[in-house]
Each structure stands twice: as C-alpha cells, then as structure tokens.
Design an enzyme around this catalytic site. Structure first.
Site, PDB file in Angstrom:
ATOM      1  N   TYR A  23      55.847  58.755 101.615  1.00 10.80           N
ATOM      2  CA  TYR A  23      54.603  59.541 101.581  1.00 10.80           C
ATOM      3  C   TYR A  23      53.362  58.724 101.213  1.00 10.80           C
ATOM      4  O   TYR A  23      52.266  59.269 101.163  1.00 10.80           O
ATOM      5  CB  TYR A  23      54.751  60.708 100.595  1.00 10.80           C
ATOM      6  CG  TYR A  23      55.864  61.660 100.974  1.00 10.80           C
ATOM      7  CD1 TYR A  23      55.809  62.395 102.162  1.00 10.80           C
ATOM      8  CD2 TYR A  23      56.983  61.815 100.163  1.00 10.80           C
ATOM      9  CE1 TYR A  23      56.835  63.250 102.516  1.00 10.80           C
ATOM     10  CE2 TYR A  23      58.010  62.679 100.513  1.00 10.80           C
ATOM     11  CZ  TYR A  23      57.926  63.391 101.683  1.00 10.80           C
ATOM     12  OH  TYR A  23      58.933  64.235 102.035  1.00 10.80           O
ATOM     13  N   HIS A 100      51.686  67.507 108.468  1.00 11.99           N
ATOM     14  CA  HIS A 100      52.692  66.785 107.682  1.00 11.99           C
ATOM     15  C   HIS A 100      52.291  65.334 107.539  1.00 11.99           C
ATOM     16  O   HIS A 100      51.813  64.722 108.506  1.00 11.99           O
ATOM     17  CB  HIS A 100      54.077  66.863 108.331  1.00 11.99           C
ATOM     18  CG  HIS A 100      54.563  68.263 108.449  1.00 11.99           C
ATOM     19  ND1 HIS A 100      55.001  68.979 107.358  1.00 11.99           N
ATOM     20  CD2 HIS A 100      54.625  69.097 109.503  1.00 11.99           C
ATOM     21  CE1 HIS A 100      55.310  70.194 107.751  1.00 11.99           C
ATOM     22  NE2 HIS A 100      55.092  70.299 109.046  1.00 11.99           N
TER      23      HIS A 100
HETATM   24  O1  CA2 Z   1      55.630  65.072 105.439  1.00  8.59           O
HETATM   25  C1  CA2 Z   1      55.201  66.086 104.860  1.00  8.59           C
HETATM   26  O2  CA2 Z   1      54.015  66.267 104.633  1.00  8.59           O
HETATM   27  C2  CA2 Z   1      56.199  67.127 104.341  1.00  8.59           C
HETATM   28  O3  CA2 Z   1      55.608  68.409 104.534  1.00  8.59           O
HETATM   29  C3  CA2 Z   1      56.404  66.833 102.873  1.00  8.59           C
HETATM   30  C4  CA2 Z   1      57.455  67.716 102.222  1.00  8.59           C
HETATM   31  C5  CA2 Z   1      58.751  67.707 103.033  1.00  8.59           C
HETATM   32  O4  CA2 Z   1      59.665  68.633 102.475  1.00  8.59           O
HETATM   33  C6  CA2 Z   1      58.504  68.067 104.488  1.00  8.59           C
HETATM   34  O5  CA2 Z   1      59.722  67.991 105.177  1.00  8.59           O
HETATM   35  C7  CA2 Z   1      57.501  67.099 105.105  1.00  8.59           C
HETATM   36  C8  CA2 Z   1      57.832  67.250 100.826  1.00  8.59           C
HETATM   37  C9  CA2 Z   1      56.723  66.911  99.935  1.00  8.59           C
HETATM   38  C10 CA2 Z   1      57.318  66.160  98.786  1.00  8.59           C
HETATM   39  O6  CA2 Z   1      56.282  65.478  98.176  1.00  8.59           O
HETATM   40  C11 CA2 Z   1      56.610  64.497  97.306  1.00  8.59           C
HETATM   41  C12 CA2 Z   1      55.564  63.954  96.644  1.00  8.59           C
HETATM   42  C13 CA2 Z   1      55.786  62.923  95.763  1.00  8.59           C
HETATM   43  C14 CA2 Z   1      57.047  62.471  95.560  1.00  8.59           C
HETATM   44  C15 CA2 Z   1      58.083  63.028  96.228  1.00  8.59           C
HETATM   45  C16 CA2 Z   1      57.869  64.051  97.097  1.00  8.59           C
END
Ligand code: CA2
Length: 145
Positions: A23, A100
C-alpha cells in the site's frame, strides 16, 4: 462548485504503518492533504470521511444523496463482502467511483470479487496513493462536462 466526498473504509486509517510494499509508505493524512490541495486548486468542495464501521459508511452514503454531486469510495475489505454498502450505493443517483490503492485483480482470488463495481460509474485501481487525486480529477471532469 462541485461537491465531492471521498469515503475510506476499514484499516485505511493505518496506511503507512505496515504492508508498505502493498500500500506504499504514505499515510491517510498525506493522501487527504493531496486531495485537499487538488480540490482547492480546482474549485471542488471536498468532504473526507474514514471509518472502520460498516454502518457509519452506510450512513455517509445515505447522507450523500442530498448533499453531494459525486462520491468516491475505497471501501477497503468491505468491497468484497458488504451487501449493505452495495445497497446504499445503488440508491444514489450521483456518480460513484470505486477506488483501490492496489490492483485487486492481481492479488488473492477473494479480492477479485467486488460488490461495488456494478454500481460504480468507473473504477480506479492499482495506481497507489495517486489513485485518489486521479479519482478526484476523473469525477470533477465528469461532473463539469
Ligand atoms: O487496495 C485497496 O485500496 C484495498 O481497498 C485496501 C483494502 C483491501 O482489503 C482491499 O482488498 C483493497 C485493505 C486496506 C488495508 O489497509 C492497510 C493499511 C495499512 C496497513 C495494512 C493494511
């Protein structure tokens, strides 16, 4: 002046803290700052909201019905599971962009199904933090055409 809201779902408040390879190292505050800057330069009235709670996101979507011209949503994990968010978005008459950070289609199979895509005008996916400003740009162009 176009009114646009950006909704961020669960765990996106932790951006920059871990999973940086997936991310990126930017924080939600960084993302919000670039969106605010873009909005100020482009005559957009921007609202920003993040929640880890499904019902709070549903309420914001409902409120957007009468108060916003466009809605951008990164529903996080709820993208793949939430019938309630799908139903709330379906009621809206304003355009919706599904956003996303990562490309959900080159990741695990459970991320390949989105309950939001079918009610979205368009999708921005896989461009990292840049996707937020890209979505704002796309929405604002769409609204003013
Ligand atoms: O890629 C994206 O923006 C997502 O929407 C992010 C979601 C994930 O479940 C989708 O499949 C795709 C997850 C966000 C998790 O965010 C985090 C932030 C910091 C550390 C770990 C995870």
């Amino acid at each position: 002046m176009n009114k646009i809201i950006i909704l961020n779902g669960p765990n996106l408040n932790l951006l920059g803290e871990r999973e940086k390879n997936q991310y990126g190292s930017f924080t939600l505050k960084d993302v919000e700052k670039s969106c605010k800057d873009y909005a100020n330069q482009n005559n957009i009235k921007l609202s920003l909201f993040q929640s880890n709670v499904e019902g709070e996101l549903v309420t914001q979507i409902q409120n957007a019905r009468n108060s916003q011209d466009g809605l951008i949503i990164n529903a996080g994990g709820y993208t793949h599971t939430s019938v309630a968010i799908h139903d709330a978005l379906k009621i809206l008459k304003i355009p919706i962009i599904e956003l996303h950070i990562s490309n959900i289609y080159n990741r695990e199979e459970f991320r390949h199904k989105s309950l939001i895509s079918s009610v979205a005008r368009g999708i921005v996916c896989g461009f990292g933090a840049e996707g937020y400003v890209m979505s704002l740009n796309a929405m604002s162009k769409y609204l003013t055409k």
